[in-house]
Design a protein around this motif. Structure first.
Motif, PDB file in Angstrom:
ATOM      1  N   MET A   8      31.612  12.941 -36.105  1.00  0.00           N
ATOM      2  CA  MET A   8      30.656  13.132 -37.195  1.00  0.00           C
ATOM      3  C   MET A   8      30.282  11.737 -37.702  1.00  0.00           C
ATOM      4  O   MET A   8      31.171  10.943 -38.012  1.00  0.00           O
ATOM      5  CB  MET A   8      31.273  13.932 -38.339  1.00  0.00           C
ATOM      6  N   VAL A   9      29.022  11.443 -37.761  1.00  0.00           N
ATOM      7  CA  VAL A   9      28.565  10.125 -38.172  1.00  0.00           C
ATOM      8  C   VAL A   9      28.032  10.189 -39.596  1.00  0.00           C
ATOM      9  O   VAL A   9      27.109  10.959 -39.892  1.00  0.00           O
ATOM     10  CB  VAL A   9      27.467   9.603 -37.215  1.00  0.00           C
ATOM     11  N   CYS A  10      28.636   9.392 -40.465  1.00  0.00           N
ATOM     12  CA  CYS A  10      28.179   9.285 -41.849  1.00  0.00           C
ATOM     13  C   CYS A  10      27.173   8.142 -41.948  1.00  0.00           C
ATOM     14  O   CYS A  10      27.264   7.164 -41.215  1.00  0.00           O
ATOM     15  CB  CYS A  10      29.350   8.987 -42.778  1.00  0.00           C
ATOM     16  N   LEU A  11      26.246   8.285 -42.863  1.00  0.00           N
ATOM     17  CA  LEU A  11      25.296   7.212 -43.092  1.00  0.00           C
ATOM     18  C   LEU A  11      24.925   7.171 -44.562  1.00  0.00           C
ATOM     19  O   LEU A  11      25.166   8.118 -45.314  1.00  0.00           O
ATOM     20  CB  LEU A  11      24.051   7.362 -42.218  1.00  0.00           C
ATOM     21  N   ASN A  12      24.339   6.044 -44.952  1.00  0.00           N
ATOM     22  CA  ASN A  12      23.926   5.878 -46.342  1.00  0.00           C
ATOM     23  C   ASN A  12      22.397   5.855 -46.432  1.00  0.00           C
ATOM     24  O   ASN A  12      21.703   5.908 -45.417  1.00  0.00           O
ATOM     25  CB  ASN A  12      24.567   4.620 -46.948  1.00  0.00           C
ATOM     26  N   ASN A  35      16.097   2.890 -42.964  1.00  0.00           N
ATOM     27  CA  ASN A  35      15.793   1.982 -41.845  1.00  0.00           C
ATOM     28  C   ASN A  35      15.459   2.752 -40.575  1.00  0.00           C
ATOM     29  O   ASN A  35      14.487   2.432 -39.885  1.00  0.00           O
ATOM     30  CB  ASN A  35      16.962   1.037 -41.584  1.00  0.00           C
ATOM     31  N   LEU A  36      16.256   3.766 -40.278  1.00  0.00           N
ATOM     32  CA  LEU A  36      16.014   4.508 -39.044  1.00  0.00           C
ATOM     33  C   LEU A  36      14.756   5.361 -39.149  1.00  0.00           C
ATOM     34  O   LEU A  36      13.979   5.432 -38.191  1.00  0.00           O
ATOM     35  CB  LEU A  36      17.221   5.369 -38.668  1.00  0.00           C
ATOM     36  N   LYS A  79      23.334  17.132 -45.812  1.00  0.00           N
ATOM     37  CA  LYS A  79      23.755  16.468 -47.043  1.00  0.00           C
ATOM     38  C   LYS A  79      24.761  17.343 -47.755  1.00  0.00           C
ATOM     39  O   LYS A  79      24.537  18.528 -47.961  1.00  0.00           O
ATOM     40  CB  LYS A  79      22.562  16.207 -47.959  1.00  0.00           C
ATOM     41  N   GLY A  80      25.878  16.707 -48.113  1.00  0.00           N
ATOM     42  CA  GLY A  80      26.894  17.409 -48.874  1.00  0.00           C
ATOM     43  C   GLY A  80      26.531  17.432 -50.346  1.00  0.00           C
ATOM     44  O   GLY A  80      25.649  16.708 -50.806  1.00  0.00           O
ATOM     45  N   SER A  81      27.228  18.253 -51.097  1.00  0.00           N
ATOM     46  CA  SER A  81      26.959  18.367 -52.533  1.00  0.00           C
ATOM     47  C   SER A  81      27.252  17.051 -53.250  1.00  0.00           C
ATOM     48  O   SER A  81      26.688  16.790 -54.310  1.00  0.00           O
ATOM     49  CB  SER A  81      27.784  19.501 -53.137  1.00  0.00           C
ATOM     50  N   ASN A  82      28.099  16.211 -52.666  1.00  0.00           N
ATOM     51  CA  ASN A  82      28.409  14.915 -53.270  1.00  0.00           C
ATOM     52  C   ASN A  82      27.404  13.831 -52.867  1.00  0.00           C
ATOM     53  O   ASN A  82      27.580  12.671 -53.205  1.00  0.00           O
ATOM     54  CB  ASN A  82      29.827  14.483 -52.885  1.00  0.00           C
ATOM     55  N   GLY A  83      26.365  14.209 -52.134  1.00  0.00           N
ATOM     56  CA  GLY A  83      25.341  13.262 -51.705  1.00  0.00           C
ATOM     57  C   GLY A  83      25.639  12.588 -50.375  1.00  0.00           C
ATOM     58  O   GLY A  83      24.812  11.858 -49.847  1.00  0.00           O
ATOM     59  N   MET A  84      26.814  12.828 -49.836  1.00  0.00           N
ATOM     60  CA  MET A  84      27.171  12.235 -48.539  1.00  0.00           C
ATOM     61  C   MET A  84      26.262  12.801 -47.455  1.00  0.00           C
ATOM     62  O   MET A  84      25.973  13.989 -47.434  1.00  0.00           O
ATOM     63  CB  MET A  84      28.628  12.533 -48.217  1.00  0.00           C
ATOM     64  N   MET A  85      25.829  11.921 -46.558  1.00  0.00           N
ATOM     65  CA  MET A  85      24.951  12.339 -45.470  1.00  0.00           C
ATOM     66  C   MET A  85      25.665  12.156 -44.140  1.00  0.00           C
ATOM     67  O   MET A  85      26.340  11.152 -43.923  1.00  0.00           O
ATOM     68  CB  MET A  85      23.674  11.502 -45.460  1.00  0.00           C
ATOM     69  N   TYR A 108      19.275  -0.011 -34.701  1.00  0.00           N
ATOM     70  CA  TYR A 108      19.203   0.652 -36.012  1.00  0.00           C
ATOM     71  C   TYR A 108      20.391   1.585 -36.238  1.00  0.00           C
ATOM     72  O   TYR A 108      20.385   2.363 -37.187  1.00  0.00           O
ATOM     73  CB  TYR A 108      17.883   1.428 -36.119  1.00  0.00           C
ATOM     74  N   ARG A 109      21.404   1.500 -35.379  1.00  0.00           N
ATOM     75  CA  ARG A 109      22.547   2.401 -35.508  1.00  0.00           C
ATOM     76  C   ARG A 109      23.269   2.153 -36.831  1.00  0.00           C
ATOM     77  O   ARG A 109      23.100   1.115 -37.457  1.00  0.00           O
ATOM     78  CB  ARG A 109      23.483   2.274 -34.309  1.00  0.00           C
ATOM     79  N   PHE A 110      24.083   3.099 -37.208  1.00  0.00           N
ATOM     80  CA  PHE A 110      24.720   3.090 -38.507  1.00  0.00           C
ATOM     81  C   PHE A 110      25.973   2.220 -38.502  1.00  0.00           C
ATOM     82  O   PHE A 110      26.552   1.944 -37.450  1.00  0.00           O
ATOM     83  CB  PHE A 110      25.045   4.522 -38.938  1.00  0.00           C
ATOM     84  N   GLU A 111      26.404   1.806 -39.687  1.00  0.00           N
ATOM     85  CA  GLU A 111      27.554   0.913 -39.809  1.00  0.00           C
ATOM     86  C   GLU A 111      28.798   1.496 -39.145  1.00  0.00           C
ATOM     87  O   GLU A 111      29.535   0.790 -38.468  1.00  0.00           O
ATOM     88  CB  GLU A 111      27.832   0.601 -41.281  1.00  0.00           C
TER      89      GLU A 111
END
Length: 176
Positions: free
Chosen positions: A68-72, A78-79, A97-103, A123-126
């Motif tokens: 599972m890849v998280c991103l901000n 950017n992507l 998107k989770g209820s806590n805003g996590m994507m 452009y990949r995520f951190e």
């Protein structure tokens, strides 16, 4: 066990070995707590520098297939810009998107994986850039996470197995 110059890369063999050695790996996790953080970091980073170049991530791609890849927000912006998409369309097509805003990416394998290669590599995520994170400090804080990925990443598997050897870990012996 193979040497760092002949790494085990067969995912089925790695998974089978991981399943058969779960108790040993639990003991090794506890064993690591006895050592100095900096010394463990130095050894893990040394092994990573030796082993990582011997394994082609594009031969495997298992992380992109199974994590599972998280991103901000910045990464999503950017992507989406790179893909010439507005954010609402990008979010709808690619994100949960989770209820806590996590994507997180809404699909495994990753939408952007083709022929074991990232089609948006620049452009990949951190989290993608850092994985498997063996080059980072504070390895002991990430031991649990490392072992979560031990059965799916040949780099992690080979570094951990070589670390056991170099630290003279007697994994097959029960603790007394």
């Amino acid at each position: 066990m193979k040497t760092p110059f002949e790494p085990q890369t067969d995912l089925k063999a790695i998974s089978d070995f991981a399943n058969q050695h779960q108790a040993e790996n639990d003991r090794f996790s506890a064993f690591l707590k006895e050592f100095n953080d900096e010394a463990i970091d130095a050894k893990v980073q040394e092994l990573d520098a030796l082993i990582s170049p011997t394994i082609s991530c594009t031969d495997c791609g298992n992380c992109c297939k199974s994590l599972m890849v998280c991103l901000n927000e910045e990464e999503a912006n950017n992507l989406s810009t790179h893909l010439k998409m507005d954010r609402p369309s990008f979010d709808q097509q690619y994100l949960e998107k989770g209820s806590n805003g996590m994507m997180i990416m809404n699909q495994m394998p990753c939408h952007f994986l083709q022929n074991n290669k990232c089609t948006v590599y620049e452009y990949r995520f951190e989290g993608c850039k850092e994985f498997p994170a063996l080059h980072l400090p504070h390895f002991k804080r990430r031991v649990f996470t490392t072992f979560m990925h031990y059965d799916r990443c040949p780099i992690i598997f080979n570094v951990v197995e070589q670390l056991k050897i170099e630290m003279n870990f007697e994994g097959s012996l029960p603790n007394h």
